[in-house]
Each structure stands twice: as C-alpha cells, then as structure tokens.
Write a protein that holds these residues in place. Structure first.
Motif, PDB file in Angstrom:
ATOM      1  N   ARG A 119     -21.724  -5.948 -47.340  1.00  0.00           N
ATOM      2  CA  ARG A 119     -21.073  -5.266 -48.461  1.00  0.00           C
ATOM      3  C   ARG A 119     -19.770  -5.926 -48.900  1.00  0.00           C
ATOM      4  NH1 ARG A 119     -22.292  -0.561 -45.804  1.00  0.00           N
ATOM      5  NH2 ARG A 119     -20.179  -0.378 -45.022  1.00  0.00           N
ATOM      6  N   HIS A 120     -19.010  -6.484 -47.972  1.00  0.00           N
ATOM      7  CA  HIS A 120     -17.634  -6.877 -48.299  1.00  0.00           C
ATOM      8  C   HIS A 120     -17.307  -8.360 -48.134  1.00  0.00           C
ATOM      9  CE1 HIS A 120     -16.706  -2.707 -48.834  1.00  0.00           C
ATOM     10  NE2 HIS A 120     -17.118  -2.423 -47.604  1.00  0.00           N
ATOM     11  N   ALA A 145     -18.300 -11.065 -49.696  1.00  0.00           N
ATOM     12  CA  ALA A 145     -18.077 -11.796 -50.950  1.00  0.00           C
ATOM     13  C   ALA A 145     -16.704 -11.471 -51.536  1.00  0.00           C
ATOM     14  CB  ALA A 145     -19.186 -11.480 -51.949  1.00  0.00           C
ATOM     15  N   GLU A 146     -16.327 -10.201 -51.520  1.00  0.00           N
ATOM     16  CA  GLU A 146     -15.022  -9.820 -52.060  1.00  0.00           C
ATOM     17  C   GLU A 146     -13.890 -10.398 -51.205  1.00  0.00           C
ATOM     18  OE1 GLU A 146     -12.130  -8.638 -54.461  1.00  0.00           O
ATOM     19  OE2 GLU A 146     -14.259  -8.547 -54.936  1.00  0.00           O
ATOM     20  N   LEU A 147     -14.057 -10.373 -49.883  1.00  0.00           N
ATOM     21  CA  LEU A 147     -13.051 -10.956 -49.004  1.00  0.00           C
ATOM     22  C   LEU A 147     -12.958 -12.468 -49.204  1.00  0.00           C
ATOM     23  CD1 LEU A 147     -13.654  -8.859 -45.814  1.00  0.00           C
ATOM     24  CD2 LEU A 147     -11.513  -9.002 -47.095  1.00  0.00           C
ATOM     25  N   ARG A 186     -13.467 -14.063 -52.025  1.00  0.00           N
ATOM     26  CA  ARG A 186     -12.690 -14.268 -53.255  1.00  0.00           C
ATOM     27  C   ARG A 186     -11.200 -14.071 -52.985  1.00  0.00           C
ATOM     28  NH1 ARG A 186     -17.376 -12.050 -55.427  1.00  0.00           N
ATOM     29  NH2 ARG A 186     -16.652  -9.902 -55.240  1.00  0.00           N
ATOM     30  N   TYR A 187     -10.867 -13.025 -52.238  1.00  0.00           N
ATOM     31  CA  TYR A 187      -9.469 -12.752 -51.904  1.00  0.00           C
ATOM     32  C   TYR A 187      -8.867 -13.911 -51.101  1.00  0.00           C
ATOM     33  CZ  TYR A 187      -5.419 -10.502 -49.737  1.00  0.00           C
ATOM     34  OH  TYR A 187      -4.158 -10.202 -49.296  1.00  0.00           O
ATOM     35  N   LEU A 243     -12.745  -1.414 -46.883  1.00  0.00           N
ATOM     36  CA  LEU A 243     -12.258  -2.605 -47.572  1.00  0.00           C
ATOM     37  C   LEU A 243     -10.736  -2.774 -47.473  1.00  0.00           C
ATOM     38  CD1 LEU A 243     -13.154  -5.117 -49.035  1.00  0.00           C
ATOM     39  CD2 LEU A 243     -13.020  -3.845 -51.185  1.00  0.00           C
ATOM     40  N   TYR A 253      -8.872  -5.990 -45.945  1.00  0.00           N
ATOM     41  CA  TYR A 253      -7.839  -6.729 -46.667  1.00  0.00           C
ATOM     42  C   TYR A 253      -6.571  -6.867 -45.816  1.00  0.00           C
ATOM     43  CZ  TYR A 253     -10.153  -6.698 -51.272  1.00  0.00           C
ATOM     44  OH  TYR A 253     -11.000  -6.907 -52.319  1.00  0.00           O
TER      45      TYR A 253
END
Length: 177
Positions: free
Chosen positions: A16-17, A19-21, A23-24, A60, A64
């Motif tokens: 779930r996370h 890909a977003e991590l 990018r970050y 999330l 982060y």
C-alpha cells in the motif's frame, strides 16, 4: 515470536505505501538508488518497531516519520564523512604527490606484514605503546596485565621485527599514514 498475521500485515503495508514512500524519499536526495535503499530501511525499521504501530490509525504518517529520521541520519552521516575527509586532507603533508603517497603505502604494507607475523599479544602491545604512544602503565591497564609483561612483550616484538625486516622500514622523519 513473529506470527503469520504480522508478516501478512507488513506485506500489505508495504504494497500500500512503498510507492508513496519512494516518492517522498526521492524528493529529498534526488537520487533514485538512495531512495530505494531508504525505503528498504524504512520498512526494516518499521518491522523492528512494529510493536509501536497504532493499528487503529493510518500507518503512513508513522512511516513518514521513520523515513524522515532515516533521511536525517543519512544527512548527518554524509556531513560527518565530509568533515572527516577535510580533517584527513589537512593532516596530509602539503606538496606530497602520488608517488610519495604510494611509497608510504608500500612501506606501511611491509610493516603490517611483519607485524602480522607476531603473536596477537605482542601486536597489541606494539600498537598501544609504539603506534598510539601509551605508556607501559597505560598499556598494562588496557590489557589487564602487569607492567613487566608489557615491557617484555614489547621487547620480544621489537626483536622479532628486527630479525624479519629491513633496518628501517619507515623513515623516522615521516609519520605513519
């Protein structure tokens, strides 16, 4: 003990996370390889800290937070590394060219090969007394042996080195690298 449910939960968390991590993490150092490494470290750290995860809240922000801490650690490590390189460059004698550096490295390898032939206890005394400049008393405290033992080990080490090396493996006017 790790349960199958923990493993499945973290696999789903990653799916779930990640890909977003990624990018970050990419936006901070702007380096794809470093970002991938950081995401891996985020999930390793999250796994280590999984007992602190609030299962009722969105994970999330927690992830982060871990990523931000790892980015800060990376930045501090890089800053310290750069400072260490600066200190090392300042210690190197000015005007020393590549040939001199290579010659010093060769001399040091010769010394280290000779030292490697000594028993470990004599290597320890030699390193403490000769290379770091500790007194016999200080070396004795470090090693947990009597001062006389330090003196005799150092004497034996010097004798063995004289028997196996050239008369002066390092010139006295040049410090160890």
């Amino acid at each position: 003990m790790t349960s199958r449910a923990d493993t499945d939960h973290f696999a789903a968390l990653f799916d779930r996370h990640a890909a977003e991590l990624l990018r970050y993490c990419f936006r901070r150092p702007a380096n794809a390889s470093a970002a991938e490494d950081l995401v891996s470290l985020v999930f390793l750290e999250a796994w280590r800290l999984r007992d602190r995860l609030d299962t009722d809240a969105d994970p999330l922000p927690w992830l982060y937070g871990i990523a931000t801490n790892l980015l800060r650690q990376r930045w501090r490590m890089r800053r310290r590394h750069a400072a260490a390189l600066t200190r090392i460059a300042a210690v190197r004698p000015h005007g020393e060219g590549a040939d001199e550096v290579l010659a010093r490295e060769h001399e040091m390898r010769v010394v280290l090969e000779a030292v490697a032939g000594l028993p470990r206890r004599e290597q320890d005394v030699l390193a403490l007394c000769v290379w770091t400049g500790l007194s016999y008393e200080e070396a004795a405290r470090v090693l947990g042996v009597p001062v006389g033992t330090v003196r005799s080990r150092l004497s034996r080490a010097r004798e063995r080195l004289r028997a196996t090396t050239s008369p002066t493996p390092l010139r006295p006017d040049r410090p160890l690298p």
